[in-house]
Design a protein around this motif. Structure first.
Motif, PDB file in Angstrom:
ATOM      1  N   LEU A 181       0.842  -1.189   0.000  1.00  0.00           N
ATOM      2  CA  LEU A 181       0.000   0.000   0.000  1.00  0.00           C
ATOM      3  C   LEU A 181       0.878   1.241   0.000  1.00  0.00           C
ATOM      4  O   LEU A 181       1.870   1.302   0.727  1.00  0.00           O
ATOM      5  N   THR A 182       0.515   2.220  -0.813  1.00  0.00           N
ATOM      6  CA  THR A 182       1.231   3.489  -0.825  1.00  0.00           C
ATOM      7  C   THR A 182       0.232   4.611  -1.087  1.00  0.00           C
ATOM      8  O   THR A 182      -0.957   4.366  -1.228  1.00  0.00           O
ATOM      9  N   ARG A 183       0.751   5.825  -1.148  1.00  0.00           N
ATOM     10  CA  ARG A 183      -0.135   6.975  -1.339  1.00  0.00           C
ATOM     11  C   ARG A 183       0.436   7.876  -2.433  1.00  0.00           C
ATOM     12  O   ARG A 183       1.610   8.194  -2.451  1.00  0.00           O
ATOM     13  N   PHE A 184      -0.447   8.277  -3.347  1.00  0.00           N
ATOM     14  CA  PHE A 184      -0.128   9.321  -4.315  1.00  0.00           C
ATOM     15  C   PHE A 184      -1.053  10.479  -3.950  1.00  0.00           C
ATOM     16  O   PHE A 184      -0.852  11.113  -2.952  1.00  0.00           O
ATOM     17  N   ASP A 185      -2.108  10.706  -4.699  1.00  0.00           N
ATOM     18  CA  ASP A 185      -3.110  11.679  -4.259  1.00  0.00           C
ATOM     19  C   ASP A 185      -4.108  10.990  -3.330  1.00  0.00           C
ATOM     20  O   ASP A 185      -4.646  11.583  -2.424  1.00  0.00           O
ATOM     21  N   THR A 186      -4.331   9.694  -3.571  1.00  0.00           N
ATOM     22  CA  THR A 186      -5.147   8.848  -2.693  1.00  0.00           C
ATOM     23  C   THR A 186      -4.340   7.569  -2.452  1.00  0.00           C
ATOM     24  O   THR A 186      -3.233   7.419  -2.960  1.00  0.00           O
ATOM     25  N   MET A 187      -4.904   6.650  -1.711  1.00  0.00           N
ATOM     26  CA  MET A 187      -4.210   5.400  -1.433  1.00  0.00           C
ATOM     27  C   MET A 187      -4.205   4.530  -2.692  1.00  0.00           C
ATOM     28  O   MET A 187      -5.158   4.525  -3.465  1.00  0.00           O
ATOM     29  N   ALA A 188      -3.113   3.795  -2.876  1.00  0.00           N
ATOM     30  CA  ALA A 188      -2.974   2.879  -4.004  1.00  0.00           C
ATOM     31  C   ALA A 188      -2.535   1.524  -3.462  1.00  0.00           C
ATOM     32  O   ALA A 188      -1.677   1.448  -2.582  1.00  0.00           O
ATOM     33  N   LEU A 189      -3.143   0.467  -3.975  1.00  0.00           N
ATOM     34  CA  LEU A 189      -2.837  -0.890  -3.543  1.00  0.00           C
ATOM     35  C   LEU A 189      -2.261  -1.662  -4.722  1.00  0.00           C
ATOM     36  O   LEU A 189      -2.904  -1.795  -5.762  1.00  0.00           O
ATOM     37  N   GLN A 224      -6.960   1.912  -6.794  1.00  0.00           N
ATOM     38  CA  GLN A 224      -6.887   3.193  -6.104  1.00  0.00           C
ATOM     39  C   GLN A 224      -8.136   3.386  -5.281  1.00  0.00           C
ATOM     40  O   GLN A 224      -9.243   3.019  -5.702  1.00  0.00           O
ATOM     41  N   GLU A 225      -7.976   3.987  -4.116  1.00  0.00           N
ATOM     42  CA  GLU A 225      -9.115   4.266  -3.245  1.00  0.00           C
ATOM     43  C   GLU A 225      -9.762   5.579  -3.672  1.00  0.00           C
ATOM     44  O   GLU A 225      -9.099   6.600  -3.785  1.00  0.00           O
ATOM     45  N   GLU A 226     -11.048   5.512  -3.936  1.00  0.00           N
ATOM     46  CA  GLU A 226     -11.830   6.695  -4.299  1.00  0.00           C
ATOM     47  C   GLU A 226     -13.120   6.677  -3.493  1.00  0.00           C
ATOM     48  O   GLU A 226     -13.935   5.760  -3.645  1.00  0.00           O
ATOM     49  N   LEU A 227     -13.291   7.659  -2.635  1.00  0.00           N
ATOM     50  CA  LEU A 227     -14.506   7.762  -1.813  1.00  0.00           C
ATOM     51  C   LEU A 227     -14.826   6.442  -1.109  1.00  0.00           C
ATOM     52  O   LEU A 227     -15.939   5.928  -1.176  1.00  0.00           O
ATOM     53  N   ARG A 274      -7.631  -5.640   4.006  1.00  0.00           N
ATOM     54  CA  ARG A 274      -7.983  -6.986   3.552  1.00  0.00           C
ATOM     55  C   ARG A 274      -9.116  -7.548   4.405  1.00  0.00           C
ATOM     56  O   ARG A 274     -10.015  -8.187   3.907  1.00  0.00           O
ATOM     57  N   GLY A 275      -9.061  -7.312   5.713  1.00  0.00           N
ATOM     58  CA  GLY A 275     -10.121  -7.782   6.606  1.00  0.00           C
ATOM     59  C   GLY A 275     -11.464  -7.159   6.279  1.00  0.00           C
ATOM     60  O   GLY A 275     -12.492  -7.824   6.247  1.00  0.00           O
ATOM     61  N   ARG A 276     -11.459  -5.862   5.984  1.00  0.00           N
ATOM     62  CA  ARG A 276     -12.692  -5.179   5.594  1.00  0.00           C
ATOM     63  C   ARG A 276     -13.249  -5.768   4.310  1.00  0.00           C
ATOM     64  O   ARG A 276     -14.436  -5.970   4.171  1.00  0.00           O
ATOM     65  N   ASN A 277     -12.371  -6.033   3.354  1.00  0.00           N
ATOM     66  CA  ASN A 277     -12.782  -6.558   2.074  1.00  0.00           C
ATOM     67  C   ASN A 277     -13.464  -7.913   2.252  1.00  0.00           C
ATOM     68  O   ASN A 277     -14.492  -8.197   1.642  1.00  0.00           O
ATOM     69  N   GLU A 278     -12.895  -8.756   3.108  1.00  0.00           N
ATOM     70  CA  GLU A 278     -13.461 -10.076   3.338  1.00  0.00           C
ATOM     71  C   GLU A 278     -14.829  -9.986   4.009  1.00  0.00           C
ATOM     72  O   GLU A 278     -15.668 -10.834   3.862  1.00  0.00           O
ATOM     73  N   LYS A 279     -15.037  -8.914   4.805  1.00  0.00           N
ATOM     74  CA  LYS A 279     -16.312  -8.732   5.490  1.00  0.00           C
ATOM     75  C   LYS A 279     -17.322  -7.965   4.645  1.00  0.00           C
ATOM     76  O   LYS A 279     -18.427  -7.704   5.073  1.00  0.00           O
ATOM     77  N   GLY A 280     -16.915  -7.553   3.435  1.00  0.00           N
ATOM     78  CA  GLY A 280     -17.839  -6.878   2.533  1.00  0.00           C
ATOM     79  C   GLY A 280     -17.886  -5.384   2.669  1.00  0.00           C
ATOM     80  O   GLY A 280     -18.785  -4.737   2.147  1.00  0.00           O
ATOM     81  N   PHE A 281     -16.934  -4.761   3.375  1.00  0.00           N
ATOM     82  CA  PHE A 281     -16.943  -3.310   3.556  1.00  0.00           C
ATOM     83  C   PHE A 281     -16.227  -2.571   2.445  1.00  0.00           C
ATOM     84  O   PHE A 281     -16.413  -1.389   2.295  1.00  0.00           O
ATOM     85  N   VAL A 282     -15.349  -3.228   1.725  1.00  0.00           N
ATOM     86  CA  VAL A 282     -14.607  -2.533   0.682  1.00  0.00           C
ATOM     87  C   VAL A 282     -14.926  -3.167  -0.645  1.00  0.00           C
ATOM     88  O   VAL A 282     -15.083  -4.316  -0.782  1.00  0.00           O
TER      89      VAL A 282
END
Length: 154
Positions: free
Chosen positions: A62-70, A92-95, A146-154
């Protein structure tokens, strides 16, 4: 004067060792892209004559440019001068949503802008964000996502 095929073969053989000894960041620069599109932690890469670029990391980071990037542990894209198209393995994380990056294009280097196609939209960012390869985190933040993703949050 050497026949054209012999000369071409000689040029390819002389150039091949240079291609394998350059870093991914040098390859990006030679192709008209900023060197900081990939993190410092790139373990290896391969670039085929057809333009297929495969980039390998020790694991997701994980890193950051203008937003988070995975970055996933393996990324693929078609590399041509000024563009990475058909990107796989970068989001990229957007909203609060993680959206896959599909294409990265520098149409006009003098504009100072780079275009990211994230499917739903095109984002124009400053090339200066990508001058230096970023450090990548593989810490608890990544595990949390990753935990959030597995629980359906991301």
């Amino acid at each position: 004067m050497a026949p054209f095929p012999v000369l071409l073969l000689w040029l390819l053989l002389v150039r091949l060792p240079l291609c394998h000894s350059t870093s991914i960041h040098d390859l990006l620069k030679s192709m008209g892209l900023p060197p900081g599109l990939f993190p410092k932690e790139v373990k290896s890469y391969s670039f085929s004559g057809s333009g297929l670029l495969q980039v390998y990391l020790d694991g997701p980071c994980l890193t950051r440019f203008d937003t988070m990037a995975l970055y996933e542990s393996e990324l693929r894209a078609n590399l041509t001068h000024g563009s990475l198209t058909g990107v796989q393995g970068l989001s990229q994380e957007e909203l609060f949503l993680w959206l896959p990056v599909k294409d990265i294009i520098v149409n006009d280097p003098t504009s100072g802008l780079i275009l990211f196609d994230i499917g739903l939209a095109h984002k124009q960012l400053s090339l200066s964000l990508f001058e230096d390869p970023p450090d990548c985190a593989t810490n608890s933040r990544l595990k949390e996502l990753r935990g959030r993703n597995e629980k359906g949050f991301v």
